[in-house]
Design a protein around this motif. Structure first.
Motif, PDB file in Angstrom:
ATOM      1  N   PRO A 164       0.824  -1.214   0.000  1.00  0.00           N
ATOM      2  CA  PRO A 164       0.000   0.000   0.000  1.00  0.00           C
ATOM      3  C   PRO A 164       0.856   1.262   0.000  1.00  0.00           C
ATOM      4  N   VAL A 165       0.262   2.347  -0.449  1.00  0.00           N
ATOM      5  CA  VAL A 165       0.915   3.652  -0.384  1.00  0.00           C
ATOM      6  C   VAL A 165       0.885   4.126   1.071  1.00  0.00           C
ATOM      7  N   PRO A 166       1.943   4.784   1.560  1.00  0.00           N
ATOM      8  CA  PRO A 166       1.931   5.244   2.958  1.00  0.00           C
ATOM      9  C   PRO A 166       0.725   6.126   3.268  1.00  0.00           C
ATOM     10  N   ARG A 167       0.129   5.911   4.416  1.00  0.00           N
ATOM     11  CA  ARG A 167      -0.980   6.762   4.851  1.00  0.00           C
ATOM     12  C   ARG A 167      -0.514   8.190   5.060  1.00  0.00           C
ATOM     13  N   ASN A 168       0.745   8.338   5.527  1.00  0.00           N
ATOM     14  CA  ASN A 168       1.332   9.648   5.762  1.00  0.00           C
ATOM     15  C   ASN A 168       2.609   9.761   4.920  1.00  0.00           C
ATOM     16  N   PRO A 169       2.470  10.126   3.633  1.00  0.00           N
ATOM     17  CA  PRO A 169       3.652  10.159   2.758  1.00  0.00           C
ATOM     18  C   PRO A 169       4.705  11.175   3.185  1.00  0.00           C
ATOM     19  N   LEU A 170       4.294  12.282   3.800  1.00  0.00           N
ATOM     20  CA  LEU A 170       5.280  13.278   4.245  1.00  0.00           C
ATOM     21  C   LEU A 170       6.165  12.729   5.356  1.00  0.00           C
ATOM     22  N   LEU A 171       5.577  11.950   6.260  1.00  0.00           N
ATOM     23  CA  LEU A 171       6.371  11.337   7.317  1.00  0.00           C
ATOM     24  C   LEU A 171       7.325  10.301   6.736  1.00  0.00           C
ATOM     25  N   ALA A 215      13.289   3.012  10.587  1.00  0.00           N
ATOM     26  CA  ALA A 215      12.274   1.971  10.383  1.00  0.00           C
ATOM     27  C   ALA A 215      11.012   2.273  11.180  1.00  0.00           C
ATOM     28  N   ASP A 216      11.158   2.752  12.405  1.00  0.00           N
ATOM     29  CA  ASP A 216       9.991   3.086  13.234  1.00  0.00           C
ATOM     30  C   ASP A 216       9.175   4.209  12.593  1.00  0.00           C
ATOM     31  N   LEU A 217       9.852   5.218  12.069  1.00  0.00           N
ATOM     32  CA  LEU A 217       9.147   6.318  11.409  1.00  0.00           C
ATOM     33  C   LEU A 217       8.421   5.827  10.159  1.00  0.00           C
ATOM     34  N   ALA A 218       9.079   4.961   9.387  1.00  0.00           N
ATOM     35  CA  ALA A 218       8.448   4.440   8.173  1.00  0.00           C
ATOM     36  C   ALA A 218       7.230   3.578   8.509  1.00  0.00           C
ATOM     37  N   ARG A 219       7.341   2.761   9.553  1.00  0.00           N
ATOM     38  CA  ARG A 219       6.195   1.937   9.957  1.00  0.00           C
ATOM     39  C   ARG A 219       5.031   2.813  10.400  1.00  0.00           C
ATOM     40  N   THR A 220       5.330   3.887  11.103  1.00  0.00           N
ATOM     41  CA  THR A 220       4.276   4.809  11.518  1.00  0.00           C
ATOM     42  C   THR A 220       3.602   5.435  10.301  1.00  0.00           C
ATOM     43  N   ALA A 221       4.396   5.774   9.282  1.00  0.00           N
ATOM     44  CA  ALA A 221       3.830   6.362   8.067  1.00  0.00           C
ATOM     45  C   ALA A 221       2.913   5.392   7.341  1.00  0.00           C
ATOM     46  N   TYR A 222       3.202   4.085   7.443  1.00  0.00           N
ATOM     47  CA  TYR A 222       2.395   3.068   6.763  1.00  0.00           C
ATOM     48  C   TYR A 222       1.225   2.572   7.607  1.00  0.00           C
ATOM     49  N   ALA A 223       1.233   2.871   8.900  1.00  0.00           N
ATOM     50  CA  ALA A 223       0.189   2.352   9.788  1.00  0.00           C
ATOM     51  C   ALA A 223      -1.189   2.743   9.264  1.00  0.00           C
ATOM     52  N   ALA A 224      -2.088   1.748   9.174  1.00  0.00           N
ATOM     53  CA  ALA A 224      -3.401   1.978   8.579  1.00  0.00           C
ATOM     54  C   ALA A 224      -4.260   2.913   9.413  1.00  0.00           C
ATOM     55  N   ASP A 225      -4.159   2.785  10.716  1.00  0.00           N
ATOM     56  CA  ASP A 225      -4.976   3.631  11.588  1.00  0.00           C
ATOM     57  C   ASP A 225      -4.068   4.600  12.321  1.00  0.00           C
ATOM     58  N   GLY A 226      -4.438   5.853  12.272  1.00  0.00           N
ATOM     59  CA  GLY A 226      -3.628   6.856  12.947  1.00  0.00           C
ATOM     60  C   GLY A 226      -4.138   8.247  12.644  1.00  0.00           C
ATOM     61  N   SER A 227      -3.647   9.194  13.394  1.00  0.00           N
ATOM     62  CA  SER A 227      -4.008  10.597  13.222  1.00  0.00           C
ATOM     63  C   SER A 227      -2.742  11.414  13.278  1.00  0.00           C
TER      64      SER A 227
END
Length: 256
Positions: free
Chosen positions: A129-136, A207-219
Motif C-alpha cells: 500500500p501507499v503510505p498513509r502519511n507520505p510526508l512522514l 524503520a519506526d518512522l516508516a512503519r508509523t507512516a504506513y500504519a493503517a490507523d492513525g491521526s
C-alpha cells in the motif's frame, strides 16, 4: 557556510557519483535489485498480504539506505583522502563544511531518489500500500540518509586505507538488517537485550518512522507521538556524528 560553494560541491559529487562504476554497482544496482527484488519475491510466493509486505519493504529499505549512505560515503571519503583529493579541494579555498556538506547533500539526494524508485516500483508491481502519511515517510528517508551520511563520514577516521573501507563498514549494514527485519525474523531468535541494544541504532529509528507512516490507523497527533522517540534518537546520532567528524575526521592519509 557558503550556499553557493555547497551547491558546487554537491553538483561535483553528483557527477563523480554517476561516473563511479563501483558506486553504480553497489549503491545503485544492488539497492534497486534488493529493494525491489526481495518484496517482489515475497509477493510472488504468496506471502503478499499488505502487513507482511510493509514489514519486508521497511526492513529492506533500511538496508539499502545503509548501503547507499553509510557504506558509500565511507568508501568515497576514504578514497578521496588517500588520493589527496580532499587536500586539494581545501587548497582551492573551499571550507571544510562545504566539502563535507556537499558530498553529504549529494548522497542524500541520490539515495532519496533510489528509495523513491524502489517504492514506486513496489506500489506498481506488488500489493504494497501507499503510505498513509507520505510526508512522514519522506521525512524518515531524508533524515535517515543525512544522519547515516554523517556517521559514515565520522567512521572514515577509523579506516586505514581505501581497500578495506567497504569491508569495515559491512558490519553496520548487517546489524541494520537484523534490527529492522530485513533478514527476516532473526531478532526473535536472539536474547531480548540484543533487540533492546539494536533498537538504539539510527536505522531502527528510520524503520519506526516508516512503519508509523504506513500504519493503517492513525491521526496527526498520534503520528507525532509515535515519531517523538525515533526523532530524538536520530537527533542524538546526528549530534554524535557532527562531534566525531569535527574531532577525528582526517583530511590526509596516515603517514607511515
Amino acid at each position: 557556510m557558503s550556499v553557493r560553494d555547497l551547491a558546487v560541491v554537491t553538483r561535483f559529487g553528483g557527477r563523480l557519483y554517476w561516473r563511479d562504476k563501483v558506486a553504480l554497482s553497489t549503491s545503485v544496482a544492488l539497492s534497486l535489485g534488493l529493494g525491489i527484488g526481495m518484496p517482489l519475491l515475497m509477493d510472488r510466493l504468496g506471502q503478499g498480504d499488505p502487513e507482511f509486505l510493509v514489514g519486508t519493504h521497511v526492513g529492506v529499505l533500511v538496508m539499502i539506505l545503509t548501503i547507499a549512505t553509510f557504506n558509500q560515503i565511507a568508501v568515497t571519503f576514504t578514497a578521496r583522502r588517500d588520493q589527496l583529493l580532499l587536500k586539494r579541494m581545501r587548497a582551492t579555498g573551499l571550507g571544510d563544511r562545504e566539502i563535507l556538506g556537499g558530498e553529504i547533500g549529494n548522497l542524500v539526494v541520490q539515495t532519496t531518489l533510489l528509495a523513491a524508485v524502489v517504492s514506486v516500483a513496489l506500489y506498481a508491481l506488488t500489493g504494497l500500500p501507499v503510505p498513509r502519511n507520505p510526508l512522514l515517510y519522506l521525512a524518515a528517508v531524508v533524515a535517515g540518509t543525512a544522519v547515516l551520511c554523517l556517521l559514515g563520514t565520522a567512521f572514515t577516521a577509523a579506516v586505514p586505507r581505501t581497500e578495506v573501507a567497504g569491508v569495515m563498514a559491512m558490519p553496520f549494514f548487517l546489524l541494520a538488517g537484523v534490527a529492522s527485519g530485513g533478514f527476516g525474523p532473526l531478532l526473535e531468535l536472539l536474547p531480548g537485550w540484543v533487540g533492546a541494544v539494536l533498537g538504539l541504532l539510527p536505522t531502527e529509528a528510520v524503520a519506526d518512522l516508516a512503519r508509523t507512516a504506513y500504519a493503517a490507523d492513525g491521526s496527526l497527533a498520534g503520528d507525532l507521538r509515535a515519531a517523538a522517540v525515533p526523532v530524538l534518537v536520530l537527533a542524538g546520532w546526528a549530534a554524535f556524528g557532527l562531534l566525531a567528524t569535527a574531532r577525528w575526521f582526517r583530511w590526509e592519509p596516515r603517514r607511515s
